[in-house]
Design a protein around this motif. Structure first.
Motif, PDB file in Angstrom:
ATOM      1  N   PRO A  56      -6.126   8.829 -42.046  1.00 16.71           N
ATOM      2  CA  PRO A  56      -6.027   7.463 -42.554  1.00 16.71           C
ATOM      3  C   PRO A  56      -6.354   7.432 -44.043  1.00 16.71           C
ATOM      4  CG  PRO A  56      -7.247   7.515 -40.493  1.00 16.71           C
ATOM      5  CD  PRO A  56      -7.080   8.943 -40.931  1.00 16.71           C
ATOM      6  N   GLY A  57      -5.583   6.689 -44.804  1.00 18.77           N
ATOM      7  CA  GLY A  57      -5.807   6.601 -46.239  1.00 18.77           C
ATOM      8  C   GLY A  57      -4.986   7.579 -47.042  1.00 18.77           C
ATOM      9  N   ALA A  58      -4.337   8.520 -46.366  1.00 14.66           N
ATOM     10  CA  ALA A  58      -3.451   9.470 -47.049  1.00 14.66           C
ATOM     11  C   ALA A  58      -2.020   9.209 -46.613  1.00 14.66           C
ATOM     12  CB  ALA A  58      -3.851  10.905 -46.725  1.00 14.66           C
ATOM     13  N   GLY A  59      -1.088   9.398 -47.522  1.00 12.81           N
ATOM     14  CA  GLY A  59       0.313   9.177 -47.212  1.00 12.81           C
ATOM     15  C   GLY A  59       1.062  10.479 -47.014  1.00 12.81           C
ATOM     16  N   HIS A  60       2.294  10.517 -47.514  1.00 14.91           N
ATOM     17  CA  HIS A  60       3.143  11.688 -47.319  1.00 14.91           C
ATOM     18  C   HIS A  60       2.618  12.895 -48.092  1.00 14.91           C
ATOM     19  CE1 HIS A  60       6.683  13.904 -46.285  1.00 14.91           C
ATOM     20  NE2 HIS A  60       7.138  13.965 -47.531  1.00 14.91           N
ATOM     21  N   ASP A  61       2.002  12.675 -49.256  1.00 12.42           N
ATOM     22  CA  ASP A  61       1.508  13.773 -50.092  1.00 12.42           C
ATOM     23  C   ASP A  61       0.045  14.074 -49.779  1.00 12.42           C
ATOM     24  OD1 ASP A  61       3.835  14.425 -51.815  1.00 12.42           O
ATOM     25  OD2 ASP A  61       3.639  12.327 -52.393  1.00 12.42           O
ATOM     26  N   VAL A  62      -0.227  14.386 -48.535  1.00 14.97           N
ATOM     27  CA  VAL A  62      -1.588  14.665 -48.080  1.00 14.97           C
ATOM     28  C   VAL A  62      -2.248  15.744 -48.930  1.00 14.97           C
ATOM     29  CG1 VAL A  62      -2.938  15.600 -46.171  1.00 14.97           C
ATOM     30  CG2 VAL A  62      -1.123  13.940 -45.708  1.00 14.97           C
ATOM     31  N   HIS A  63      -1.484  16.773 -49.277  1.00 17.04           N
ATOM     32  CA  HIS A  63      -2.052  17.906 -50.009  1.00 17.04           C
ATOM     33  C   HIS A  63      -2.497  17.526 -51.412  1.00 17.04           C
ATOM     34  CE1 HIS A  63       2.039  17.532 -51.245  1.00 17.04           C
ATOM     35  NE2 HIS A  63       2.048  18.596 -52.017  1.00 17.04           N
ATOM     36  N   LEU A  64      -1.929  16.454 -51.965  1.00 16.48           N
ATOM     37  CA  LEU A  64      -2.348  15.962 -53.272  1.00 16.48           C
ATOM     38  C   LEU A  64      -3.454  14.924 -53.157  1.00 16.48           C
ATOM     39  CD1 LEU A  64       1.156  15.538 -54.981  1.00 16.48           C
ATOM     40  CD2 LEU A  64      -0.505  17.383 -55.354  1.00 16.48           C
ATOM     41  N   GLU A  65      -3.378  14.097 -52.143  1.00 12.89           N
ATOM     42  CA  GLU A  65      -4.341  13.006 -51.986  1.00 12.89           C
ATOM     43  C   GLU A  65      -5.670  13.467 -51.395  1.00 12.89           C
ATOM     44  OE1 GLU A  65      -2.337   9.125 -50.690  1.00 12.89           O
ATOM     45  OE2 GLU A  65      -0.917  10.656 -50.022  1.00 12.89           O
ATOM     46  N   ARG A  66      -5.635  14.411 -50.467  1.00 15.91           N
ATOM     47  CA  ARG A  66      -6.849  14.843 -49.773  1.00 15.91           C
ATOM     48  C   ARG A  66      -6.901  16.370 -49.643  1.00 15.91           C
ATOM     49  NH1 ARG A  66      -7.262  10.168 -50.611  1.00 15.91           N
ATOM     50  NH2 ARG A  66      -7.885   8.481 -49.192  1.00 15.91           N
ATOM     51  N   PRO A  67      -6.843  17.105 -50.751  1.00 15.81           N
ATOM     52  CA  PRO A  67      -6.836  18.573 -50.640  1.00 15.81           C
ATOM     53  C   PRO A  67      -8.090  19.137 -49.983  1.00 15.81           C
ATOM     54  CG  PRO A  67      -7.193  17.900 -52.923  1.00 15.81           C
ATOM     55  CD  PRO A  67      -6.802  16.666 -52.164  1.00 15.81           C
ATOM     56  N   GLY A  68      -9.241  18.530 -50.235  1.00 19.90           N
ATOM     57  CA  GLY A  68     -10.473  19.022 -49.638  1.00 19.90           C
ATOM     58  C   GLY A  68     -10.473  18.877 -48.133  1.00 19.90           C
ATOM     59  N   ILE A  69     -10.024  17.728 -47.654  1.00 16.41           N
ATOM     60  CA  ILE A  69      -9.987  17.508 -46.207  1.00 16.41           C
ATOM     61  C   ILE A  69      -8.921  18.385 -45.566  1.00 16.41           C
ATOM     62  CG2 ILE A  69      -9.524  15.810 -44.410  1.00 16.41           C
ATOM     63  CD1 ILE A  69     -10.723  13.688 -46.221  1.00 16.41           C
ATOM     64  N   LEU A  70      -7.770  18.521 -46.222  1.00  7.29           N
ATOM     65  CA  LEU A  70      -6.732  19.397 -45.695  1.00  7.29           C
ATOM     66  C   LEU A  70      -7.256  20.828 -45.587  1.00  7.29           C
ATOM     67  CD1 LEU A  70      -3.847  19.997 -44.804  1.00  7.29           C
ATOM     68  CD2 LEU A  70      -3.218  20.207 -47.225  1.00  7.29           C
ATOM     69  N   HIS A  71      -7.952  21.283 -46.608  1.00  2.00           N
ATOM     70  CA  HIS A  71      -8.525  22.625 -46.566  1.00  2.00           C
ATOM     71  C   HIS A  71      -9.467  22.773 -45.384  1.00  2.00           C
ATOM     72  CE1 HIS A  71     -12.145  25.087 -47.638  1.00  2.00           C
ATOM     73  NE2 HIS A  71     -11.217  26.005 -47.714  1.00  2.00           N
ATOM     74  N   ARG A  72     -10.313  21.777 -45.177  1.00  2.73           N
ATOM     75  CA  ARG A  72     -11.275  21.860 -44.073  1.00  2.73           C
ATOM     76  C   ARG A  72     -10.552  21.902 -42.716  1.00  2.73           C
ATOM     77  NH1 ARG A  72     -14.477  17.447 -44.900  1.00  2.73           N
ATOM     78  NH2 ARG A  72     -13.647  16.206 -43.189  1.00  2.73           N
ATOM     79  N   LEU A  73      -9.512  21.098 -42.581  1.00  2.00           N
ATOM     80  CA  LEU A  73      -8.744  21.100 -41.336  1.00  2.00           C
ATOM     81  C   LEU A  73      -8.123  22.470 -41.072  1.00  2.00           C
ATOM     82  CD1 LEU A  73      -6.871  17.677 -41.581  1.00  2.00           C
ATOM     83  CD2 LEU A  73      -8.617  18.287 -39.898  1.00  2.00           C
ATOM     84  N   VAL A  74      -7.542  23.056 -42.120  1.00  2.66           N
ATOM     85  CA  VAL A  74      -6.899  24.357 -41.960  1.00  2.66           C
ATOM     86  C   VAL A  74      -7.926  25.424 -41.606  1.00  2.66           C
ATOM     87  CG1 VAL A  74      -5.646  26.188 -43.173  1.00  2.66           C
ATOM     88  CG2 VAL A  74      -4.962  23.795 -43.475  1.00  2.66           C
ATOM     89  N   VAL A  75      -9.035  25.454 -42.324  1.00  6.80           N
ATOM     90  CA  VAL A  75     -10.051  26.467 -42.068  1.00  6.80           C
ATOM     91  C   VAL A  75     -10.634  26.313 -40.668  1.00  6.80           C
ATOM     92  CG1 VAL A  75     -12.359  27.253 -42.742  1.00  6.80           C
ATOM     93  CG2 VAL A  75     -10.621  26.855 -44.494  1.00  6.80           C
ATOM     94  N   ASP A  76     -10.926  25.085 -40.265  1.00  5.71           N
ATOM     95  CA  ASP A  76     -11.461  24.870 -38.914  1.00  5.71           C
ATOM     96  C   ASP A  76     -10.455  25.305 -37.852  1.00  5.71           C
ATOM     97  OD1 ASP A  76     -13.768  23.869 -40.010  1.00  5.71           O
ATOM     98  OD2 ASP A  76     -13.313  21.759 -39.606  1.00  5.71           O
ATOM     99  N   PHE A  77      -9.185  25.007 -38.079  1.00  8.29           N
ATOM    100  CA  PHE A  77      -8.123  25.406 -37.152  1.00  8.29           C
ATOM    101  C   PHE A  77      -8.055  26.928 -37.032  1.00  8.29           C
ATOM    102  CE2 PHE A  77      -3.472  26.577 -37.119  1.00  8.29           C
ATOM    103  CZ  PHE A  77      -3.259  26.376 -35.761  1.00  8.29           C
TER     104      PHE A  77
END
Length: 291
Positions: free
Chosen positions: A249-270
């Motif tokens: 929530p709060g991020a649009g199509h460009d998730v990697h630009l808007e929330r890089p820290g959260i995306l990184h955490r999701l990938v690492v946890d996965f």
């Protein structure tokens, strides 16, 4: 290299030169794939985080984009997939995690389907099997042709491309080519339109069911909106019940630009979870904090 730097590497396949940002690092390999009209620099924040958390990271300028060949004759989905295979082979990446956003996610998806032994895992950021969309070329082509180029300044580019969202505008503006008369896109809009031929004609559900590696789908739910709706995601889960999912929530199509820290955490946890072990998994489309 300094802690924040990358080196430029080139791979040539069938006469088409492909540029890569090699961030170095050690540990499981990662290949990052940007979206249509984008470039490898969009991944800088994510690439740095992944490298610093124990991965070898490479980001590819896909054909027609950035520092790669701008006017390749072949812009089919098959050509993009073959490029990924060539980059993996020639840069010595060993069963990399393929992470792609939007059209880059499509490239990653199709690569995983056609070459099941290549990826260790797959991360799709705002990407899915989709459906045939005959109007996509007119829509996207009209948007790209309407850019008021050259942009007179970086600030003007950020304002136009971000629509008031600074991380998105900044990310897109970083990919512009600075010339004497202003800032220009590093792509040809007509090449981008041709790159959508396959998407206009068909969906990729057969390819989706052919994927065998663990997969994470990351969706945006911001005001700018994501492109994967609930119906498409539900069908993705129905066909591949082991799919892992997360919505932001709060991020649009460009998730990697808007929330890089959260995306990184999701990938690492996965990648650190049991997702990469054998056996069934429960899909989870959950909301994650923006903090």
């Amino acid at each position: 290299m300094t802690p924040s730097s990358w080196s430029e590497r080139f791979v040539t396949r069938d006469g088409v030169r492909l540029a890569c940002r090699d961030w170095g690092g050690s540990g499981p390999d990662v290949l990052l794939l940007h979206g249509l009209a984008g470039q490898a620099g969009e991944w800088d924040d994510t690439a740095r985080l992944l490298r610093d958390s124990g991965h070898r990271v490479v980001a590819l300028d896909q054909r027609g984009h950035g520092g790669s060949e701008r006017h390749p004759e072949d812009v089919s989905r098959a050509a993009y997939v073959a490029d990924v295979v060539a980059v993996v082979d020639r840069l010595g990446l060993e069963r990399p995690v393929l992470i792609g956003q939007s059209m880059g996610g499509s490239t990653a998806l199709l690569t995983a389907a056609a070459h099941p032994g290549l990826p260790r895992a797959l991360v799709l950021v705002e990407a899915g099997p989709g459906g045939a969309d005959p109007g996509i070329q007119k829509q996207i082509g009209g948007w790209l042709r309407a850019w008021p180029v050259p942009f007179p300044s970086r600030e003007a580019a950020v304002a136009y491309l971000g629509g008031g969202t600074d991380p998105v505008g900044e990310g897109w503006a970083r990919g512009l080519d600075e010339r004497a008369d202003g800032l220009w896109p590093r792509f040809d809009p007509e090449v981008m339109v041709r790159s959508l031929d396959d998407h206009a004609a068909r969906a990729f559900w057969d390819e989706w069911t052919a994927i065998t590696c663990p997969t994470l789908a990351v969706l945006g739910q911001g005001e700018r909106g994501g492109i994967i709706d609930g119906e498409e995601y539900a069908e993705m889960v129905r066909l591949r019940p082991a799919l892992h999912g997360a919505s932001l929530p709060g991020a649009g199509h460009d998730v990697h630009l808007e929330r890089p820290g959260i995306l990184h955490r999701l990938v690492v946890d996965f990648l650190r979870s049991d997702a990469l072990q054998a056996g069934p998994h429960t899909p989870c489309l959950g909301a994650h904090s923006n903090s």
